[in-house]
Design a protein around this motif. Structure first.
Motif, PDB file in Angstrom:
ATOM      1  N   ARG A 155       2.175  37.610 -37.886  1.00  0.00           N
ATOM      2  CA  ARG A 155       1.153  38.082 -36.949  1.00  0.00           C
ATOM      3  C   ARG A 155       1.716  38.162 -35.533  1.00  0.00           C
ATOM      4  NH1 ARG A 155      -3.521  34.465 -39.511  1.00  0.00           N
ATOM      5  NH2 ARG A 155      -3.864  35.750 -41.342  1.00  0.00           N
ATOM      6  N   TYR A 156       1.074  38.966 -34.723  1.00  0.00           N
ATOM      7  CA  TYR A 156       1.411  39.163 -33.306  1.00  0.00           C
ATOM      8  C   TYR A 156       2.777  39.828 -33.133  1.00  0.00           C
ATOM      9  CZ  TYR A 156      -2.526  36.037 -33.063  1.00  0.00           C
ATOM     10  OH  TYR A 156      -3.772  35.481 -33.249  1.00  0.00           O
ATOM     11  N   SER A 204      -1.340  46.682 -35.733  1.00  0.00           N
ATOM     12  CA  SER A 204      -1.484  47.927 -34.963  1.00  0.00           C
ATOM     13  C   SER A 204      -0.832  49.099 -35.680  1.00  0.00           C
ATOM     14  CB  SER A 204      -0.868  47.764 -33.576  1.00  0.00           C
ATOM     15  OG  SER A 204      -1.596  46.813 -32.833  1.00  0.00           O
ATOM     16  N   LEU A 217      -9.493  36.261 -34.971  1.00  0.00           N
ATOM     17  CA  LEU A 217      -8.307  37.100 -35.161  1.00  0.00           C
ATOM     18  C   LEU A 217      -8.740  38.568 -35.161  1.00  0.00           C
ATOM     19  CD1 LEU A 217      -6.518  35.082 -37.990  1.00  0.00           C
ATOM     20  CD2 LEU A 217      -5.830  35.232 -35.592  1.00  0.00           C
ATOM     21  N   PHE A 246      -8.792  41.828 -31.911  1.00  0.00           N
ATOM     22  CA  PHE A 246      -7.896  42.908 -32.345  1.00  0.00           C
ATOM     23  C   PHE A 246      -8.617  44.248 -32.281  1.00  0.00           C
ATOM     24  CE2 PHE A 246      -6.415  45.791 -35.658  1.00  0.00           C
ATOM     25  CZ  PHE A 246      -5.061  45.856 -35.391  1.00  0.00           C
TER      26      PHE A 246
END
Length: 163
Positions: A94-95, A100, A128, A132
């Motif tokens: 994640r991140y 995206s 989360l 987003f």
């Protein structure tokens, strides 16, 4: 690290099931009972069901890092509007922009098919998912409440955006 966004194949089913089950469980932790979580995961994220859904095109794209499945998105279109059914990224990845990239791939496909807007349901309290989607232009529209098979109240927030 190279991230590839590709269409899922049957060889990816076990990883898709694992990522979705883990991601969904994290979104409802402390909200819905372990009994309901187990029932829901057994229904939606068992390899047989996931394989059927992959073949039906309901899982739209996966993210691969070194040939390992690290994310998945699924959605469909109806009457010029689209619904995002699932978007989960392995917690170890994640991140990193994977969510995206998955959303961009699905959005590009849906626009090419004539979509004008996207909709998604996010579990209330999902810290989360909510940030987003809001960061990507989704706007809160309404709250939906349903009763689970275990007589619990599940609250989802409906978001949409024009595309």
């Amino acid at each position: 690290m190279t991230i590839s966004i590709v269409k899922p194949q049957l060889v990816h089913v076990d990883d898709i099931a694992r990522i979705c089950a883990e991601g969904w469980k994290q979104t409802v932790a402390g909200i819905l009972s372990a009994k309901y979580q187990k029932q829901n995961i057994a229904y939606w994220y068992n390899p047989g069901k996931v394989a059927q859904d992959v073949q039906a095109g309901l899982y739209s794209y996966i993210a691969l890092v070194s040939m390992k499945v690290v994310g998945v998105i699924g959605g469909a279109m109806k009457d010029g509007s689209t619904e995002i059914y699932v978007l989960y990224v392995d917690s170890l990845y994640r991140y990193l922009g994977i969510g995206s990239k998955l959303l961009a791939a699905l959005t590009e496909q849906q626009v090419a098919e004539g979509a004008k807007e996207q909709w998604v349901s996010v579990q209330e309290g999902n810290q989360l998912g909510i940030p987003f989607y809001e960061a990507r232009g989704f706007i809160y529209k309404q709250k939906n409440m349903t009763e689970t098979e275990t007589s619990e109240r599940q609250v989802s927030l409906r978001y949409y955006r024009k595309i």
